[in-house]
Motif scaffolding. Structure first.
Motif, short mmCIF file in Angstrom:
data_model
loop_
_atom_site.label_atom_id
_atom_site.label_comp_id
_atom_site.label_asym_id
_atom_site.label_seq_id
_atom_site.Cartn_x
_atom_site.Cartn_y
_atom_site.Cartn_z
N VAL A 171 62.42 -12.27 -74.60
CA VAL A 171 62.78 -11.30 -73.57
C VAL A 171 62.61 -9.87 -74.07
O VAL A 171 62.00 -9.02 -73.41
CB VAL A 171 64.22 -11.53 -73.09
CG1 VAL A 171 64.67 -10.43 -72.13
CG2 VAL A 171 64.35 -12.90 -72.42
N GLY A 172 63.14 -9.60 -75.25
CA GLY A 172 63.07 -8.24 -75.78
C GLY A 172 61.66 -7.78 -76.08
O GLY A 172 61.27 -6.65 -75.71
N LEU A 173 60.88 -8.62 -76.74
CA LEU A 173 59.51 -8.23 -77.08
C LEU A 173 58.67 -8.10 -75.82
O LEU A 173 57.82 -7.19 -75.72
CB LEU A 173 58.90 -9.26 -78.03
CG LEU A 173 57.47 -8.95 -78.51
CD1 LEU A 173 57.41 -7.61 -79.25
CD2 LEU A 173 56.95 -10.08 -79.40
N ALA A 174 58.90 -8.97 -74.85
CA ALA A 174 58.14 -8.88 -73.59
C ALA A 174 58.33 -7.52 -72.95
O ALA A 174 57.35 -6.88 -72.49
CB ALA A 174 58.59 -9.98 -72.63
N LYS A 175 59.56 -7.03 -72.91
CA LYS A 175 59.83 -5.72 -72.33
C LYS A 175 59.26 -4.60 -73.18
O LYS A 175 58.80 -3.57 -72.67
CB LYS A 175 61.34 -5.54 -72.14
CG LYS A 175 61.92 -6.48 -71.10
CD LYS A 175 63.42 -6.32 -70.97
CE LYS A 175 63.97 -7.26 -69.90
NZ LYS A 175 65.45 -7.13 -69.76
N GLU A 176 59.27 -4.79 -74.48
CA GLU A 176 58.80 -3.77 -75.41
C GLU A 176 57.31 -3.52 -75.29
O GLU A 176 56.85 -2.38 -75.44
CB GLU A 176 59.17 -4.20 -76.83
CG GLU A 176 59.04 -3.13 -77.89
CD GLU A 176 59.68 -3.57 -79.20
OE1 GLU A 176 60.91 -3.45 -79.33
OE2 GLU A 176 58.95 -4.06 -80.08
N VAL A 177 56.53 -4.58 -75.04
CA VAL A 177 55.07 -4.43 -75.05
C VAL A 177 54.42 -4.66 -73.68
O VAL A 177 53.20 -4.75 -73.57
CB VAL A 177 54.42 -5.38 -76.09
CG1 VAL A 177 54.92 -5.06 -77.49
CG2 VAL A 177 54.70 -6.86 -75.75
N ALA A 178 55.25 -4.72 -72.64
CA ALA A 178 54.70 -5.00 -71.30
C ALA A 178 53.71 -3.95 -70.84
O ALA A 178 52.75 -4.27 -70.11
CB ALA A 178 55.85 -5.12 -70.29
N GLY A 181 49.68 -4.08 -72.53
CA GLY A 181 48.69 -5.12 -72.27
C GLY A 181 49.02 -6.48 -72.84
O GLY A 181 48.16 -7.37 -72.85
N ILE A 182 50.25 -6.65 -73.32
CA ILE A 182 50.63 -7.93 -73.95
C ILE A 182 51.72 -8.59 -73.13
O ILE A 182 52.74 -7.98 -72.81
CB ILE A 182 51.13 -7.72 -75.39
CG1 ILE A 182 50.07 -7.03 -76.24
CG2 ILE A 182 51.52 -9.07 -76.01
CD1 ILE A 182 50.55 -6.66 -77.63
N ARG A 183 51.52 -9.85 -72.81
CA ARG A 183 52.54 -10.67 -72.15
C ARG A 183 53.18 -11.59 -73.18
O ARG A 183 52.49 -12.15 -74.04
CB ARG A 183 51.93 -11.50 -71.02
CG ARG A 183 51.36 -10.67 -69.89
CD ARG A 183 50.79 -11.51 -68.77
NE ARG A 183 49.72 -12.40 -69.22
CZ ARG A 183 49.86 -13.70 -69.43
NH1 ARG A 183 51.03 -14.31 -69.24
NH2 ARG A 183 48.83 -14.42 -69.83
N VAL A 184 54.50 -11.75 -73.11
CA VAL A 184 55.24 -12.60 -74.05
C VAL A 184 56.12 -13.55 -73.24
O VAL A 184 56.99 -13.12 -72.49
CB VAL A 184 56.11 -11.77 -75.00
CG1 VAL A 184 56.77 -12.68 -76.04
CG2 VAL A 184 55.29 -10.67 -75.68
N THR A 240 55.84 -12.34 -67.60
CA THR A 240 56.20 -11.97 -68.96
C THR A 240 57.71 -12.01 -69.08
O THR A 240 58.43 -11.80 -68.11
CB THR A 240 55.63 -10.60 -69.36
OG1 THR A 240 55.66 -10.47 -70.79
CG2 THR A 240 56.38 -9.44 -68.73
N GLY A 241 58.20 -12.33 -70.27
CA GLY A 241 59.63 -12.51 -70.47
C GLY A 241 60.18 -13.71 -69.75
O GLY A 241 61.37 -13.79 -69.46
#
Length: 250
Positions: A171-178, A181-184, A240-241
């Motif tokens: 969840v945190g990384l998804a929001k950080e790099v949304a 261009g990166i989906r997590v 993402t997330g």
């Protein structure tokens, strides 16, 4: 046109191997990461190549930063621009209650399952983020239903806790790099027929607990791989997330 490149950690067996085969079939050039079993990893690579795909096996323990750096550098040199990462590598120890666990066990589980995923995600972001001149990409983390609602009592509370950390990281990384261009995203497998249960001392665990699953069966590694590949694909371009539970309703 060059193929998209994916690194799959812990891909010599189980869910990782199934994901490697499916990714290759979907057109990815695949890095099959492994720690000890070179023969198994090479067998996955050979099968992919025999089917007309592109793959290579790279040794490396995700719990060791130097190994992670080397893994990504080899992929840079041999396969090209990274498009995707599957943080699949993970371990569990023998079934045990919390009051019996020593610090060495906890450090092994948390370092591989949590720190290893962070290190690999870090290197993937450095390559894929538009902030650093990358072209974007996707990361899929392997969590577990143990993290969401089961907890692993009497068996693997440490493993469940490590996967709870993966949920928070996702969840945190998804929001950080949304916006880079990166989906997590993450997949939470339930009881799946893989060799990991033998590591816990009960190879037949899935058959023992499958009646607690609403679908009354264990899952296959291939079923988990399908969810992973969907999250990596453009079909999941607005996700993402998020999490996909592959657990038969459990």
């Amino acid at each position: 046109m060059s193929k998209p490149v994916v690194i799959i950690t812990g891909a010599s067996r189980g869910i990782g191997a199934a994901t490697a085969h499916l990714a290759a079939a979907r057109g990815y050039a695949v890095c099959v990461n492994y720690v000890h079993n070179q023969a198994a990893a090479q067998a996955v690579v050979d099968a992919i190549r025999a089917a007309g795909g592109e793959a290579l096996a790279v040794a490396g323990d995700v719990a060791v930063e130097a190994d992670v750096l080397k893994l990504f550098q080899v992929v840079d040199n041999e396969l090209g621009t990274l498009s995707a990462l599957v943080n699949n590598a993970g371990i569990l120890e023998r079934q045990m209650r919390v009051e019996e666990m020593d610090v060495a066990r906890l450090q092994r589980v948390f370092t591989t399952n949590i720190v290893g995923s962070f290190l690999c995600a870090r290197e993937a972001v450095r390559r894929m983020s538009t902030k650093f001149g990358g072209q974007g990409g996707a990361i899929v983390n392997l969590s577990s239903m143990a993290a969401k609602k089961l907890g692993g009592p009497g068996e693997y509370v440490d493993y469940a806790a490590s996967k709870g950390a993966i949920d928070a990281m996702t969840v945190g990384l998804a929001k950080e790099v949304a916006d880079q261009g990166i989906r997590v995203n993450a997949v939470r497998p339930g009881v799946i027929y893989t060799d990991i249960h033998a590591s816990g001392g009960e190879p037949g665990r899935v058959d023992r607990v499958k009646d607690s699953v609403p679908m009354r069966r264990g899952g296959s590694a291939e079923e988990v791989a399908q969810a992973i590949l969907w999250l990596l694909s453009d079909a999941a371009s607005y996700s993402t997330g998020s999490f996909i539970d592959v657990a038969g309703g459990r």
